[in-house]
Write a protein that holds these residues in place. Structure first.
Motif, PDB file in Angstrom:
ATOM      1  N   LYS A 110     -16.982 -11.353  -4.578  1.00  0.00           N
ATOM      2  CA  LYS A 110     -17.986 -12.089  -3.790  1.00  0.00           C
ATOM      3  C   LYS A 110     -17.474 -12.384  -2.385  1.00  0.00           C
ATOM      4  O   LYS A 110     -18.234 -12.447  -1.431  1.00  0.00           O
ATOM      5  N   THR A 111     -16.152 -12.594  -2.265  1.00  0.00           N
ATOM      6  CA  THR A 111     -15.610 -12.993  -0.964  1.00  0.00           C
ATOM      7  C   THR A 111     -14.664 -11.955  -0.363  1.00  0.00           C
ATOM      8  O   THR A 111     -14.275 -12.076   0.791  1.00  0.00           O
ATOM      9  N   ASP A 112     -14.267 -10.955  -1.148  1.00  0.00           N
ATOM     10  CA  ASP A 112     -13.263  -9.991  -0.682  1.00  0.00           C
ATOM     11  C   ASP A 112     -13.942  -8.633  -0.460  1.00  0.00           C
ATOM     12  O   ASP A 112     -14.177  -7.876  -1.397  1.00  0.00           O
ATOM     13  N   ARG A 113     -14.238  -8.324   0.801  1.00  0.00           N
ATOM     14  CA  ARG A 113     -14.997  -7.098   1.110  1.00  0.00           C
ATOM     15  C   ARG A 113     -14.203  -5.835   0.795  1.00  0.00           C
ATOM     16  O   ARG A 113     -14.763  -4.812   0.415  1.00  0.00           O
ATOM     17  N   VAL A 114     -12.879  -5.930   0.986  1.00  0.00           N
ATOM     18  CA  VAL A 114     -12.052  -4.754   0.694  1.00  0.00           C
ATOM     19  C   VAL A 114     -12.112  -4.444  -0.796  1.00  0.00           C
ATOM     20  O   VAL A 114     -12.269  -3.297  -1.216  1.00  0.00           O
ATOM     21  N   GLU A 115     -12.039  -5.524  -1.617  1.00  0.00           N
ATOM     22  CA  GLU A 115     -12.082  -5.294  -3.057  1.00  0.00           C
ATOM     23  C   GLU A 115     -13.469  -4.822  -3.497  1.00  0.00           C
ATOM     24  O   GLU A 115     -13.595  -3.999  -4.407  1.00  0.00           O
ATOM     25  N   LEU A 116     -14.502  -5.293  -2.815  1.00  0.00           N
ATOM     26  CA  LEU A 116     -15.855  -4.820  -3.135  1.00  0.00           C
ATOM     27  C   LEU A 116     -15.927  -3.309  -2.895  1.00  0.00           C
ATOM     28  O   LEU A 116     -16.486  -2.553  -3.694  1.00  0.00           O
ATOM     29  N   SER A 117     -15.304  -2.884  -1.804  1.00  0.00           N
ATOM     30  CA  SER A 117     -15.286  -1.456  -1.502  1.00  0.00           C
ATOM     31  C   SER A 117     -14.462  -0.689  -2.548  1.00  0.00           C
ATOM     32  O   SER A 117     -14.840   0.405  -2.979  1.00  0.00           O
ATOM     33  N   ASN A 118     -13.344  -1.282  -3.009  1.00  0.00           N
ATOM     34  CA  ASN A 118     -12.563  -0.650  -4.086  1.00  0.00           C
ATOM     35  C   ASN A 118     -13.396  -0.525  -5.356  1.00  0.00           C
ATOM     36  O   ASN A 118     -13.332   0.472  -6.075  1.00  0.00           O
ATOM     37  N   MET A 119     -14.194  -1.559  -5.607  1.00  0.00           N
ATOM     38  CA  MET A 119     -15.020  -1.556  -6.817  1.00  0.00           C
ATOM     39  C   MET A 119     -16.043  -0.409  -6.762  1.00  0.00           C
ATOM     40  O   MET A 119     -16.209   0.343  -7.726  1.00  0.00           O
ATOM     41  N   VAL A 120     -16.694  -0.268  -5.602  1.00  0.00           N
ATOM     42  CA  VAL A 120     -17.670   0.816  -5.453  1.00  0.00           C
ATOM     43  C   VAL A 120     -16.954   2.161  -5.613  1.00  0.00           C
ATOM     44  O   VAL A 120     -17.442   3.071  -6.287  1.00  0.00           O
ATOM     45  N   ASP A 121     -15.760   2.251  -5.036  1.00  0.00           N
ATOM     46  CA  ASP A 121     -14.969   3.483  -5.134  1.00  0.00           C
ATOM     47  C   ASP A 121     -14.709   3.898  -6.576  1.00  0.00           C
ATOM     48  O   ASP A 121     -14.891   5.051  -6.932  1.00  0.00           O
ATOM     49  N   VAL A 122     -14.260   2.940  -7.387  1.00  0.00           N
ATOM     50  CA  VAL A 122     -13.900   3.337  -8.754  1.00  0.00           C
ATOM     51  C   VAL A 122     -15.134   3.572  -9.625  1.00  0.00           C
ATOM     52  O   VAL A 122     -15.050   4.256 -10.635  1.00  0.00           O
ATOM     53  N   LEU A 123     -16.275   3.033  -9.210  1.00  0.00           N
ATOM     54  CA  LEU A 123     -17.472   3.203 -10.046  1.00  0.00           C
ATOM     55  C   LEU A 123     -18.359   4.373  -9.614  1.00  0.00           C
ATOM     56  O   LEU A 123     -19.339   4.679 -10.274  1.00  0.00           O
ATOM     57  N   THR A 124     -18.019   5.028  -8.501  1.00  0.00           N
ATOM     58  CA  THR A 124     -18.859   6.157  -8.083  1.00  0.00           C
ATOM     59  C   THR A 124     -18.187   7.476  -8.466  1.00  0.00           C
ATOM     60  O   THR A 124     -16.977   7.548  -8.646  1.00  0.00           O
ATOM     61  N   SER A 162      -8.532  -1.153 -14.438  1.00  0.00           N
ATOM     62  CA  SER A 162      -7.401  -0.793 -13.569  1.00  0.00           C
ATOM     63  C   SER A 162      -7.349  -1.717 -12.347  1.00  0.00           C
ATOM     64  O   SER A 162      -6.278  -2.072 -11.867  1.00  0.00           O
ATOM     65  N   ARG A 163      -8.513  -2.139 -11.854  1.00  0.00           N
ATOM     66  CA  ARG A 163      -8.535  -3.080 -10.719  1.00  0.00           C
ATOM     67  C   ARG A 163      -8.014  -4.454 -11.168  1.00  0.00           C
ATOM     68  O   ARG A 163      -7.279  -5.115 -10.446  1.00  0.00           O
ATOM     69  N   LEU A 164      -8.418  -4.871 -12.367  1.00  0.00           N
ATOM     70  CA  LEU A 164      -7.953  -6.167 -12.882  1.00  0.00           C
ATOM     71  C   LEU A 164      -6.424  -6.170 -12.997  1.00  0.00           C
ATOM     72  O   LEU A 164      -5.759  -7.121 -12.584  1.00  0.00           O
ATOM     73  N   ARG A 165      -5.897  -5.063 -13.529  1.00  0.00           N
ATOM     74  CA  ARG A 165      -4.431  -4.977 -13.687  1.00  0.00           C
ATOM     75  C   ARG A 165      -3.754  -5.066 -12.334  1.00  0.00           C
ATOM     76  O   ARG A 165      -2.809  -5.807 -12.135  1.00  0.00           O
ATOM     77  N   GLU A 166      -4.268  -4.299 -11.383  1.00  0.00           N
ATOM     78  CA  GLU A 166      -3.675  -4.263 -10.044  1.00  0.00           C
ATOM     79  C   GLU A 166      -3.669  -5.656  -9.409  1.00  0.00           C
ATOM     80  O   GLU A 166      -2.719  -6.060  -8.752  1.00  0.00           O
TER      81      GLU A 166
END
Ligand code: SAM
Length: 265
Positions: free
Chosen positions: A59-73, A41-45
């Protein structure tokens, strides 16, 4: 809906490593399909076509890193979850607080969308309305913290609140089918983003810490480190509550078990 792109073993391993480094969460190999589906879903977005591109991005986008943690927790929670803890508070801890009459501090660590700290606050309002008790509620996920601060829940969610407390502390929002937590309950709770794996700016001491259904996803080393840090922040006779599916047994830490899933200094 489009099928998710293929997830190579190397990319899955890199994602597992990243989530462990950022959030302390140990994901088993069985989680591969779940990771693939949730990150799709993140890839699509972001209009990306491969997980490798996504890994470069975080690696460089902290907001997206936080989104990634969000969808995986996992943020599953509910009002009055594991009610034995709340029975213990009302029957054993609150009478002591009532007798000693000094300000108290509580920390709900991994509070998700707020049901846990608001459960505590409703009980305090009902049993110790004039005592000064502050509740700090923290989570890693900004998404759940936004929901927690809004303090508005669906009818299905508030079913877990006993009817008398529902009547007193939840206001029906006309035309929406939702319920707003009353200001006398929300006002003693402060929400903040905090990664349990990082620095903790608060000094304590806390009379009660709840870290329930959070450590279940962590390795033994992380659990040990957290239990030691919680112990150092607890007041004398302070209490730590963990989820009933979790245990600190066999870990090197100073707290003693006083009831199932309840530890004291
Ligand atoms: C399953 S919920 C538990 C909520 C509540 N304590 C309960 O028992 O109902 C776990 C929460 O822990 C949070 N969490 C996971 N890893 C974390 C970390 N490293 N730091 C802070 N919070 C974290 C997640 O975002 C999630 O909201």
């Amino acid at each position: 809906m489009l099928a998710a792109p293929a997830l190579s073993a190397a990319s899955f391993s890199a994602i597992r490593e990243l989530i462990r480094a950022v959030a302390g969460i140990a994901m088993t190999p069985e989680k591969e399909e779940l990771v693939k589906a949730r990150l799709a879903s993140r890839l699509r977005e972001l209009k990306l076509s491969a997980y490798e591109e996504y890994l470069e991005r975080v690696k460089t986008d902290r907001v997206e890193l936080s989104n990634m943690v969000d969808v995986l927790t996992t943020n599953k929670t509910s009002f009055f979850r594991e009610p034995q803890h709340f029975d213990y508070l009302v029957q054993t801890v609150f009478p002591i607080w009532k007798a000693e009459r000094r300000p108290r501090q509580i920390w709900s660590a991994g509070c998700s969308s707020g049901e846990e700290p608001y459960t505590l606050s409703m009980l305090l309002q009902a049993h110790l309305p004039t005592l000064e008790v502050r509740i700090l509620a923290t989570d890693l996920s900004l998404r759940v913290l936004t929901r927690a601060k809004a303090a508005r829940y669906t009818e299905a969610v508030v079913q877990d609140v006993p009817s008398e407390l529902r009547r007193k502390y939840l206001r029906h929002v006309p035309g929406e089918g939702t319920f707003q937590v009353a200001p006398e309950v929300t006002s003693r709770v402060s929400f903040a983003r905090l990664n349990l794996m990082g620095d903790w700016p608060m000094k304590g001491p806390f009379d009660l810490i709840l870290c329930r259904n959070v450590m279940i996803y962590f390795t033994d080393d992380t659990r040990t480190m957290l239990a030691q840090r919680y112990a150092a922040l607890l007041s004398e006779r302070g209490v730590l509550m963990i989820g009933h599916a979790e245990s600190l047994a066999s870990l090197e830490q100073p707290l003693r078990l006083i009831k199932p899933a309840i530890y004291a200094r």
